[in-house]
Write an enzyme that holds these catalytic residues in place. Sequence first.
Site, PDB file in Angstrom:
ATOM      1  CG  HIS A  29     -10.377  -2.659  -0.727  1.00  0.00           C
ATOM      2  ND1 HIS A  29      -9.154  -2.023  -0.693  1.00  0.00           N
ATOM      3  CD2 HIS A  29     -10.573  -3.011  -2.018  1.00  0.00           C
ATOM      4  CE1 HIS A  29      -8.657  -1.978  -1.912  1.00  0.00           C
ATOM      5  NE2 HIS A  29      -9.494  -2.560  -2.743  1.00  0.00           N
TER       6      HIS A  29
ATOM      7  CB  SER B 239      -0.903   0.018   1.234  1.00  0.00           C
ATOM      8  OG  SER B 239      -0.118   0.255   2.391  1.00  0.00           O
TER       9      SER B 239
ATOM     10  CG  ASP C 143      -8.478   5.192  -2.890  1.00  0.00           C
ATOM     11  OD1 ASP C 143      -9.504   5.780  -3.288  1.00  0.00           O
ATOM     12  OD2 ASP C 143      -8.319   4.824  -1.713  1.00  0.00           O
TER      13      ASP C 143
ATOM     14  CG  ASN D 207      -7.706  -6.206  -1.555  1.00  0.00           C
ATOM     15  OD1 ASN D 207      -7.691  -7.079  -2.414  1.00  0.00           O
ATOM     16  ND2 ASN D 207      -7.482  -4.942  -1.816  1.00  0.00           N
TER      17      ASN D 207
ATOM     18  CG  ASP E  85      -4.062  -2.127  -1.465  1.00  0.00           C
ATOM     19  OD1 ASP E  85      -5.061  -1.985  -2.196  1.00  0.00           O
ATOM     20  OD2 ASP E  85      -4.128  -2.328  -0.233  1.00  0.00           O
TER      21      ASP E  85
HETATM   22 ZN   LIG Z   1      -8.411  -1.218   0.869  1.00  0.00          ZN
END
Ligand SMILES: [Zn+2]
Length: 281
Positions: free
Chosen positions: A205, A50, A105, A227, A83
Amino acid sequence: MPAVAISEIVGPASTAGRGVGAFNVIGIEHAEAIVAGAEAAGAPVVLAISQNCVAYHGALEPIAAAMLALAGAAAVPVAVHLDHATGEDLVRAAADAGLGSVMYDASGLPYAGNVAATARVSRWCHDRGIWTEAELGEIGGKDGVHSPRARTRPDQAAAYAAATGVDALAVAVGSSHAMLTRDAVLDLGLIARIHQAVPVPLVLHGSSGVPDEGLAAAVTAGMTKINVATQLNKAFTAAVRARLAADPALVDPRRYGADGRDAVAREVTRLLQVLRAAGTC
Ligand SMILES: [Zn+2]
């Protein structure tokens, strides 16, 4: 053998109605454990890193290189994925580092801005052979799209996927990030309706907050990429804490690190077996 393209893992799973485990890496021990856990389960797996974890390390390249090396040496197909990137600079860094897929995102933007930014990033990625995942913005609940109260509308999800050209879509169906308890209740009927409306694979998620039965039911209802981050951190930290509490004189990080790594590998194997069982029922 290089890391496998995520499309080669997620595509067949989506077609067959199976779940794919995507697990967040913190350090190299996590990556080693996730690969070992997947090998023990005999299942393909996605190693994810991430934006927050990149910030923790201070750079993407060193940890990404380790993840790619582990993926290349694995006995099962392993993809390496970025991510929750909110910045396009990190998407470019992922491409430079050799990652085959990104989750961009833009969910913090209003709908039109999210669509425009995500479509641009998706085009940029596709020009380079990179698979993209994205998510809709706030749909309900003041904590954003990952509030347990947030819900993705099937018609808007279909329009968003078509307008952005993404390869997979993260949806809000009752899970929430960073949950320490596994008591989230997913809206299975909504998963089925989104799955019917949207042609690309769906991503859950916040799966750490969902009990095993809920994960299996989500896959059966049409969810593909699952995830998991917090659940592995709970396993790692509990094992390290137990070892240090049992042996206060211990100083060698390899001793307690190995305990944490073994605990993560066991949990990965277990979760992949839960997902596989869902796909065969
Ligand atoms: Zn997430």
